[in-house]
Enzyme design. Sequence first.
Site, PDB file in Angstrom:
ATOM      1  N   GLU A 292     -22.424 -32.929  18.927  1.00 22.96           N
ATOM      2  CA  GLU A 292     -22.653 -34.051  18.021  1.00 22.96           C
ATOM      3  C   GLU A 292     -24.065 -34.006  17.434  1.00 22.96           C
ATOM      4  O   GLU A 292     -24.306 -34.493  16.333  1.00 22.96           O
ATOM      5  CB  GLU A 292     -22.428 -35.370  18.792  1.00 22.96           C
ATOM      6  CG  GLU A 292     -21.792 -36.443  17.951  1.00 22.96           C
ATOM      7  CD  GLU A 292     -21.279 -37.602  18.790  1.00 22.96           C
ATOM      8  OE1 GLU A 292     -20.124 -37.549  19.214  1.00 22.96           O
ATOM      9  OE2 GLU A 292     -22.043 -38.563  19.021  1.00 22.96           O
ATOM     10  N   HIS A 321     -10.502 -16.944  36.102  1.00 23.66           N
ATOM     11  CA  HIS A 321      -9.091 -16.567  36.135  1.00 23.66           C
ATOM     12  C   HIS A 321      -8.339 -17.110  34.931  1.00 23.66           C
ATOM     13  O   HIS A 321      -7.112 -17.144  34.933  1.00 23.66           O
ATOM     14  CB  HIS A 321      -8.458 -17.064  37.447  1.00 23.66           C
ATOM     15  CG  HIS A 321      -9.125 -16.463  38.643  1.00 23.66           C
ATOM     16  ND1 HIS A 321      -8.713 -15.302  39.242  1.00 23.66           N
ATOM     17  CD2 HIS A 321     -10.232 -16.848  39.321  1.00 23.66           C
ATOM     18  CE1 HIS A 321      -9.510 -15.005  40.249  1.00 23.66           C
ATOM     19  NE2 HIS A 321     -10.454 -15.928  40.311  1.00 23.66           N
ATOM     20  N   LYS A 435     -14.466 -43.383  12.569  1.00 28.10           N
ATOM     21  CA  LYS A 435     -14.359 -44.777  13.031  1.00 28.10           C
ATOM     22  C   LYS A 435     -13.889 -45.686  11.897  1.00 28.10           C
ATOM     23  O   LYS A 435     -13.009 -46.527  12.070  1.00 28.10           O
ATOM     24  CB  LYS A 435     -15.713 -45.289  13.564  1.00 28.10           C
ATOM     25  CG  LYS A 435     -16.147 -44.705  14.900  1.00 28.10           C
ATOM     26  CD  LYS A 435     -17.438 -45.401  15.385  1.00 28.10           C
ATOM     27  CE  LYS A 435     -17.946 -44.819  16.693  1.00 28.10           C
ATOM     28  NZ  LYS A 435     -19.144 -45.475  17.227  1.00 28.10           N
TER      29      LYS A 435
HETATM   30  O1  PA5 Z   1     -23.727 -40.226  20.763  1.00 30.72           O
HETATM   31  C1  PA5 Z   1     -23.244 -41.147  20.111  1.00 30.72           C
HETATM   32  O2  PA5 Z   1     -23.953 -41.908  19.443  1.00 30.72           O
HETATM   33  C2  PA5 Z   1     -21.758 -41.450  20.128  1.00 30.72           C
HETATM   34  O3  PA5 Z   1     -21.024 -40.469  20.771  1.00 30.72           O
HETATM   35  C3  PA5 Z   1     -21.488 -42.769  20.807  1.00 30.72           C
HETATM   36  O4  PA5 Z   1     -21.965 -42.715  22.122  1.00 30.72           O
HETATM   37  C4  PA5 Z   1     -20.020 -43.135  20.821  1.00 30.72           C
HETATM   38  O5  PA5 Z   1     -19.490 -43.039  19.520  1.00 30.72           O
HETATM   39  C5  PA5 Z   1     -19.838 -44.548  21.324  1.00 30.72           C
HETATM   40  O6  PA5 Z   1     -20.591 -45.440  20.563  1.00 30.72           O
HETATM   41  P1  PA5 Z   1     -21.002 -46.853  21.104  1.00 30.72           P
HETATM   42  O7  PA5 Z   1     -21.899 -46.666  22.293  1.00 30.72           O
HETATM   43  O8  PA5 Z   1     -21.705 -47.494  19.969  1.00 30.72           O
HETATM   44  O9  PA5 Z   1     -19.747 -47.560  21.485  1.00 30.72           O
END
Ligand code: PA5
Length: 468
Positions: A292, A321, A435
């Site tokens: 990410e 394996h 989202k």
């Molecule tokens: O790293 C990030 O920002 C995302 O992966 C969030 O952790 C994830 O989308 C969840 O978001 P939130 O904590 O706002 O619910």
Amino acid sequence: MNQSIRLDVNPMMAEYVGPRGIARADLDALVPELKRAHAAVEAGRGKDMQGWMDLPYNQEEVVADIEATAAKVREEFDAFVVLGIGGSALGPAAVQAALNHLHYNELPAEKRGAPKLYVEDNIDPERMAALMDVIDLSKTCFNVITKSGGTAETMSQYLIVTEALKAACGDDWKRHILITTSASKGFLIKIAQREGFKTFYIPDGVGGRFSELCPVGLLAAAVCNIDIRAMLEGAKDMDERCKTDEVFANPALLDAGLMLLAMNKGANMSVMMPYADSLKLMADWYAQLWAESLGKNVTLDGQPCNAGQTPIKTLGVTDQHSQLQLYTEGPFDKVITFLKVEKFRATTPIPHGCDDIPTIAFLGGKSHNQLIEAERQGTQYALYKAQRMCQIITLPEVNAYTVGQLMYFFELVTAYTGALLNINTFNQPGVEESKVAAYAVMGYDSEVHTAKREEMKNRPAEKAEYIL
Ligand code: PA5
């Protein structure tokens, strides 16, 4: 025993692995860029989305509050359920797996000494029902974690759980909810204030995937009797080690440089291969952090790019394996990172037996501790022979201090690599897009979601011939 984790990059280098590895001259030539990346990350320390760099230093009061709350939770509840997703779930799950018993939830309560822990990071329709089958709501505490305070998965779980709690616990239901969210953004903080829930805050400059060392991860860990001060101490010591821009003294900077050079040579996959069940979920946590943060299509100067390296989660020896064949003989597109544990928390001797079959009898008198490391070395050798780039991160033991170092190390490697790639390491527009689109599909009628619904209609019509 020295508890510092160690990085060994010999098998990354052409000097060791042959021309498929990184030439020392290329690394030397990158040093000015590495120093620039280091300076950029240091300049951002504590600012904007780099608040995570302050976490090892600025949480004395928060930690005291977490410990007091955790003690109360241990007294009052039998189960602790994290409701969160992505960065709000992967860290708590990874740390629990790393630092508690491998079958923690199945231990008798006296041996556990703390509530069972469930990390509910999906909305599979069967999952909530399955959870309700194994918990007693009157003895369960829910920690709702969402930085944005509006994530559909988590907030839908919140709605389900609050309704169930009201039915099961009556007026007492609010005692069963702890909130972890942003103090300044989103709806959850407003709900928390309205309902009077005990609330912990995710600092503004700490994004989801960099949030394990704030209340997101620390609360669940403390409830389960993990030494969160030692985790923070480990992170602090790694931070101190990495304050220098001398490449051969700063393991995270060296690693970032080698990962960049590996990507430039076409290694667009990063295989995380812990040789320890306890670290299996650490590979999941790393996968989100790496994917990410680095998967971006535009540079900071607005130039198009398609940056990133695909993380692959594996487990040694299990995946020898299943996947090792590909890693040794498939495309030269991977870097393999071994997580090696020097001293396991248990010793499993292999008894003598099968004396008439020498290859099996040979194992008698040895131990699983020897065998797992021998297999790791065997895999490392097979990869060396196949001229594959590898590196080894050694944890003297898996404990709160080394896990704190390890997680902070990966956070720094990610930040340096993002700076080298000249991208925004800390945003996630691709996730945000999904989202909004999901809410549009669900029929939400805000301006943004209605427009998104219209936009989505512009996709080409699906052809029946492609659907079998
Ligand atoms: O790293 C990030 O920002 C995302 O992966 C969030 O952790 C994830 O989308 C969840 O978001 P939130 O904590 O706002 O619910």
